[in-house]
Design an enzyme around this catalytic site. Structure first.
Site, PDB file in Angstrom:
ATOM      1  N   TYR A 140      36.458  28.745  19.993  1.00 47.00           N
ATOM      2  CA  TYR A 140      36.834  28.527  18.592  1.00 47.00           C
ATOM      3  C   TYR A 140      36.350  29.666  17.691  1.00 47.00           C
ATOM      4  CZ  TYR A 140      38.490  23.658  18.834  1.00 47.00           C
ATOM      5  OH  TYR A 140      39.201  22.513  19.070  1.00 47.00           O
ATOM      6  N   LYS A 190      34.109  24.640  33.857  1.00 47.39           N
ATOM      7  CA  LYS A 190      35.150  25.214  34.711  1.00 47.39           C
ATOM      8  C   LYS A 190      34.551  26.420  35.431  1.00 47.39           C
ATOM      9  CE  LYS A 190      39.414  25.373  36.225  1.00 47.39           C
ATOM     10  NZ  LYS A 190      39.976  24.316  37.114  1.00 47.39           N
ATOM     11  N   ASP A 222      38.806  19.598  34.966  1.00 52.93           N
ATOM     12  CA  ASP A 222      40.073  18.968  35.361  1.00 52.93           C
ATOM     13  C   ASP A 222      39.816  17.650  36.069  1.00 52.93           C
ATOM     14  OD1 ASP A 222      38.973  20.443  37.436  1.00 52.93           O
ATOM     15  OD2 ASP A 222      40.869  21.299  38.131  1.00 52.93           O
ATOM     16  N   ASP A 246      36.775  19.058  22.655  1.00 51.70           N
ATOM     17  CA  ASP A 246      37.878  18.662  21.786  1.00 51.70           C
ATOM     18  C   ASP A 246      38.891  17.837  22.572  1.00 51.70           C
ATOM     19  OD1 ASP A 246      39.607  18.676  19.485  1.00 51.70           O
ATOM     20  OD2 ASP A 246      40.791  20.240  20.484  1.00 51.70           O
ATOM     21  N   ASP A 250      39.417  13.322  22.643  1.00 51.48           N
ATOM     22  CA  ASP A 250      40.658  12.589  22.351  1.00 51.48           C
ATOM     23  C   ASP A 250      41.024  11.669  23.517  1.00 51.48           C
ATOM     24  OD1 ASP A 250      41.023  13.827  19.891  1.00 51.48           O
ATOM     25  OD2 ASP A 250      43.156  14.230  20.245  1.00 51.48           O
TER      26      ASP A 250
HETATM   27  C1  IPM Z   1      38.563  17.710  16.056  1.00 55.37           C
HETATM   28  C2  IPM Z   1      39.804  18.373  15.544  1.00 55.37           C
HETATM   29  C3  IPM Z   1      39.454  19.769  15.050  1.00 55.37           C
HETATM   30  C4  IPM Z   1      38.884  20.540  16.230  1.00 55.37           C
HETATM   31  C5  IPM Z   1      40.613  20.527  14.390  1.00 55.37           C
HETATM   32  C6  IPM Z   1      41.237  19.745  13.261  1.00 55.37           C
HETATM   33  C7  IPM Z   1      40.205  21.897  13.932  1.00 55.37           C
HETATM   34  O1  IPM Z   1      40.784  18.392  16.535  1.00 55.37           O
HETATM   35  O2  IPM Z   1      37.606  17.567  15.270  1.00 55.37           O
HETATM   36  O3  IPM Z   1      38.538  17.322  17.227  1.00 55.37           O
HETATM   37  O4  IPM Z   1      39.630  21.086  17.040  1.00 55.37           O
HETATM   38  O5  IPM Z   1      37.655  20.579  16.340  1.00 55.37           O
HETATM   39 MG    MG Z   2      40.278  17.259  18.261  1.00 52.73          MG
END
Ligand code: IPM
Ligand code: MG
Length: 359
Positions: A140, A190, A222, A246, A250
């Protein structure tokens, strides 16, 4: 007096932050915490108003506050912009500027929502894991980064860079968390391909010597993604870098039923903590009173616990959320396909949580 900076941001951000503010205010009264709320601009809203996704004023205020509660940033309106001036840049910069290197993303299943996951109930029941994501380094922020024209072709590049100190400090956060939980830490990497992951394996293994009570495993990213849907209960604490964290957070959120339920805390050196739902700005839901405010309300609970040292107030908020769900209250995202139930809007869901807070 504790000053809390609210940064509603974009999309559903303002709606969910409004509900969390009401809940925090009530919890503050009940538990004798003197909270005051201020509002600031971030993301697309800030870009439109000031030309910057993180105005200097917002940053200054964040630095002097006790904690920041953020909604979400981004939306289709700004999608065509280059990464450097996008709403997301505001979020990345505030994390970096406040030194918030430790992102804690707990994924648990409320018993009432076991059926809301797309996975089978017996796979989902009892999931209780914590993703510890490094938040201010890695790909990032790595240099060099950019785009160029070479031999008549467009090229773009980013670099995944970590130094040993950045790895060691986030590893310590994860080991401490694991020591206070079930004592298992899985480091996700990885290292079969990336030098930077090999360094993580080395450094995490070195830090492990400080925590003999924690059992450490290294897992390829993975196969970790695969195991998360096959056998999520095997995990206690997951430690990983910015990009893998990240993605996996999710995934971890979704297997618990809805992305609309997961809170997060970002902590670091400065003493200011930033709290935000894991979900994004959900532009399709914005302004319709359809969003699920629970992830932001639960982020408020993390704020009470981590920034204000008020675990009882935090527990009361979490219990109120659990009771509301047990009573059958659902926003649309929590409904199963074909499930017939009355659907609550964002405001009404916040109202239900308020009602369940102890008098
Ligand atoms: C998160 C989001 C952010 C990230 C984005 C909005 C920049 O996806 O907080 O997980 O990638 O960190
Ligand atoms: Mg995210």
């Amino acid at each position: 007096m504790h000053r809390i900076l609210l940064l509603p941001g974009d999309g559903i951000g303002p709606e969910v932050v409004a509900e969390a503010r009401r809940v925090l205010g009530r919890a503050g009264e009940r538990f004798g915490l003197d909270l005051t709320f201020e509002e600031g601009l971030i993301g697309g809203a800030a870009l439109d108003a000031t030309g910057s996704p993180l105005p200097e004023e917002t940053l200054e205020r964040a630095r002097s506050c006790r904690a920041v509660l953020l909604g979400a940033v981004g939306g289709p309106k700004w999608d065509a912009l280059p990464v450097d001036v996008r709403p997301e840049k505001g979020l990345l910069r505030i994390r970096k500027e406040l030194g918030l290197f430790a992102n804690l993303r707990p994924a648990t299943v409320f018993p009432a929502l076991v059926g809301a996951s797309t996975l089978r109930p017996e796979v989902v029941r009892g999931i209780d894991l914590l993703v510890v994501r490094e938040l201010t380094g890695g790909i990032y922020f790595g240099e060099p980064r950019g785009r160029e024209q070479r031999d008549g072709r467009r090229r773009a590049f980013n670099a995944m860079v970590y130094d040993e100190e950045e790895i060691a400090r986030i590893a310590r956060v994860a080991f401490r968390a694991a020591a206070g939980r079930r004592g298992h830490l899985t480091h996700v990497h990885k290292a079969n391909v990336l030098e930077v992951s090999q360094l993580w394996v080395e450094v995490v293994s070195e830090v492990a010597r400080e925590f003999p009570e924690v059992e450490l495993a290294h897992q390829l990213v993975d196969s970790c993604a695969m195991l998360l849907v096959r056998e999520p209960r095997r995990f206690d604490v997951l430690l990983t870098g910015n990009l893998f964290g990240d993605i996996l957070s999710d995934e971890a959120a979704m297997i618990t039923g809805s992305l609309g339920m997961l809170p997060s805390a970002s902590l670091g050196e400065s003493g200011v903590g930033l709290f935000e739902p894991v979900h994004g700005s959900a532009p399709d839901l914005a302004g319709r009173d359809e969003a699920n405010p629970l992830a932001t309300i639960l982020s408020g609970a993390m704020l009470l616990e981590h920034s204000l040292g008020a675990p009882e107030a935090a527990g009361a908020v979490r219990q109120a959320v659990a009771r509301v769900l047990e009573a059958g209250a659902r926003t649309r995202d929590l409904l199963l396909p074909g499930e017939e139930r009355p659907v609550l809007g964002c405001r009404a869901m916040g109202e239900q949580v308020l009602r369940e807070l102890p008098a």
